[in-house]
Design a protein around this motif. Structure first.
Motif, PDB file in Angstrom:
ATOM      1  N   ALA A   1      -8.513  10.632  -8.406  1.00  0.00           N
ATOM      2  CA  ALA A   1      -8.923   9.973  -9.652  1.00  0.00           C
ATOM      3  C   ALA A   1     -10.124  10.667 -10.302  1.00  0.00           C
ATOM      4  O   ALA A   1     -10.608  10.212 -11.335  1.00  0.00           O
ATOM      5  N   GLY A   2     -10.621  11.744  -9.677  1.00  0.00           N
ATOM      6  CA  GLY A   2     -11.703  12.506 -10.296  1.00  0.00           C
ATOM      7  C   GLY A   2     -13.092  12.227  -9.750  1.00  0.00           C
ATOM      8  O   GLY A   2     -14.081  12.743 -10.273  1.00  0.00           O
ATOM      9  N   TYR A   3     -13.194  11.426  -8.714  1.00  0.00           N
ATOM     10  CA  TYR A   3     -14.498  11.118  -8.123  1.00  0.00           C
ATOM     11  C   TYR A   3     -14.943  12.244  -7.198  1.00  0.00           C
ATOM     12  O   TYR A   3     -14.111  12.851  -6.515  1.00  0.00           O
ATOM     13  N   THR A   4     -16.247  12.482  -7.169  1.00  0.00           N
ATOM     14  CA  THR A   4     -16.818  13.452  -6.243  1.00  0.00           C
ATOM     15  C   THR A   4     -17.942  12.776  -5.463  1.00  0.00           C
ATOM     16  O   THR A   4     -18.616  11.874  -5.970  1.00  0.00           O
ATOM     17  N   GLN A   5     -18.148  13.264  -4.246  1.00  0.00           N
ATOM     18  CA  GLN A   5     -19.193  12.695  -3.400  1.00  0.00           C
ATOM     19  C   GLN A   5     -20.558  13.093  -3.942  1.00  0.00           C
ATOM     20  O   GLN A   5     -20.801  14.262  -4.231  1.00  0.00           O
TER      21      GLN A   5
ATOM     22  N   GLN B   1       0.840  -1.196   0.000  1.00  0.00           N
ATOM     23  CA  GLN B   1       0.000   0.000   0.000  1.00  0.00           C
ATOM     24  C   GLN B   1       0.876   1.247   0.000  1.00  0.00           C
ATOM     25  O   GLN B   1       1.972   1.254   0.537  1.00  0.00           O
ATOM     26  N   GLY B   2       0.360   2.299  -0.646  1.00  0.00           N
ATOM     27  CA  GLY B   2       1.088   3.564  -0.693  1.00  0.00           C
ATOM     28  C   GLY B   2       2.077   3.676  -1.831  1.00  0.00           C
ATOM     29  O   GLY B   2       2.869   4.620  -1.875  1.00  0.00           O
ATOM     30  N   HIS B   3       2.044   2.728  -2.768  1.00  0.00           N
ATOM     31  CA  HIS B   3       2.985   2.743  -3.891  1.00  0.00           C
ATOM     32  C   HIS B   3       2.292   2.892  -5.243  1.00  0.00           C
ATOM     33  O   HIS B   3       2.890   2.610  -6.281  1.00  0.00           O
ATOM     34  N   GLY B   4       1.023   3.289  -5.236  1.00  0.00           N
ATOM     35  CA  GLY B   4       0.312   3.530  -6.493  1.00  0.00           C
ATOM     36  C   GLY B   4      -0.410   2.339  -7.082  1.00  0.00           C
ATOM     37  O   GLY B   4      -1.033   2.462  -8.138  1.00  0.00           O
TER      38      GLY B   4
ATOM     39  N   ARG C   1      -8.931  10.024  -0.480  1.00  0.00           N
ATOM     40  CA  ARG C   1      -7.878  10.774  -1.181  1.00  0.00           C
ATOM     41  C   ARG C   1      -7.613  10.168  -2.560  1.00  0.00           C
ATOM     42  O   ARG C   1      -7.534  10.880  -3.565  1.00  0.00           O
ATOM     43  N   LEU C   2      -7.495   8.851  -2.624  1.00  0.00           N
ATOM     44  CA  LEU C   2      -7.268   8.156  -3.895  1.00  0.00           C
ATOM     45  C   LEU C   2      -8.401   8.439  -4.868  1.00  0.00           C
ATOM     46  O   LEU C   2      -8.165   8.801  -6.032  1.00  0.00           O
TER      47      LEU C   2
ATOM     48  N   TYR D   1     -18.134   3.084  -3.395  1.00  0.00           N
ATOM     49  CA  TYR D   1     -18.460   3.405  -2.013  1.00  0.00           C
ATOM     50  C   TYR D   1     -17.212   3.206  -1.169  1.00  0.00           C
ATOM     51  O   TYR D   1     -16.424   2.306  -1.431  1.00  0.00           O
ATOM     52  N   THR D   2     -17.080   4.026  -0.136  1.00  0.00           N
ATOM     53  CA  THR D   2     -16.044   3.799   0.860  1.00  0.00           C
ATOM     54  C   THR D   2     -16.545   4.334   2.187  1.00  0.00           C
ATOM     55  O   THR D   2     -17.451   5.161   2.223  1.00  0.00           O
TER      56      THR D   2
END
Length: 168
Positions: A135-139, A92-95, A130-131, A120-121
Motif C-alpha cells: 500500500a506504499g508504507y515504509t518503515q 483473510q487473504g481475499h483483499g 506485506r499489506l 503500527y504492526t
C-alpha cells in the motif's frame, strides 16, 4: 450466489460485534507473539464505544455480519493514525484488509489537513507488513508497546493514498 462485502461507517450499535470480531481476529497475533495481553484483546467495550463517538471507524459487512473493521483519527499535526485493522479469519487473504485500509485512508483524507498516514504492526507480523508495504508504507521507526510487543512504525504521504486506491 454469494453476497458482496460492503464498507461503511460504524454505528454505536455495532460496538459489540466489532469487539467480538477484534478479539477473534487478533488471536493469531497473540499466538504469534505468545502474548494474550495485546491491546486489541484487552480493550474494553466502553473504550471502543468512546472511539466510535470520536474517531473514524469503518466496518465491512457481509449481510448483517461485521467481518472487518478499522479505525483512524487525524492529529493536530495532520497525521492520519490508522489502528486495529482486522478481518474475520475466514475472509483473510481475499483483499478485504486492503479495501478497509484504502477506505480509511480515503475517509481521513477528507480532512484537507491530513499530510501523512501512520500505523503500527508487530515486527513478526509478515502478512501485515506485506499489506502495508504494498500500500506504499515504509518503515520510519519502531518502539515497544506497553504489552512488550516490538512494533514497527510505518508511514506514507497522504497524497500517495490515491495511488493505492487506483491499484487496489
Amino acid at each position: 450466489m454469494g453476497m458482496s462485502v460492503t464498507i461503511s461507517a460504524a454505528t454505536a450499535e455495532d460496538a459489540e460485534q466489532i469487539i467480538k470480531l477484534q478479539y477473534l481476529a487478533f488471536q493469531s497475533e497473540a499466538e504469534l507473539y505468545g502474548n494474550y495481553r495485546i491491546q486489541p484483546l484487552t480493550q474494553s467495550l466502553d473504550s471502543l464505544k468512546a472511539e466510535l463517538a470520536s474517531d473514524t471507524v469503518l466496518v465491512a459487512r457481509l449481510g448483517e455480519e461485521i467481518v472487518g473493521a478499522v479505525r483512524g483519527t487525524v492529529d493536530d499535526e495532520g497525521t492520519g493514525k490508522i489502528a486495529k485493522l482486522c478481518v474475520h479469519p475466514r475472509l483473510q487473504g481475499h483483499g478485504l484488509g486492503a479495501r478497509l485500509l484504502n477506505a480509511v485512508e480515503a475517509a481521513l483524507s477528507g480532512n484537507d489537513a491530513t499530510t501523512r498516514f501512520r500505523l503500527y504492526t508487530g515486527h513478526k507480523s509478515e502478512s501485515n507488513l506485506r499489506l502495508y508495504r504494498k500500500a506504499g508504507y515504509t518503515q520510519v521507526g519502531g518502539r515497544t508497546a506497553s504489552d512488550g510487543v516490538r512494533l514497527v512504525i510505518l508511514e506514507k504521504e497522504a497524497k500517495e493514498a490515491t495511488d493505492f486506491a487506483v491499484s487496489a
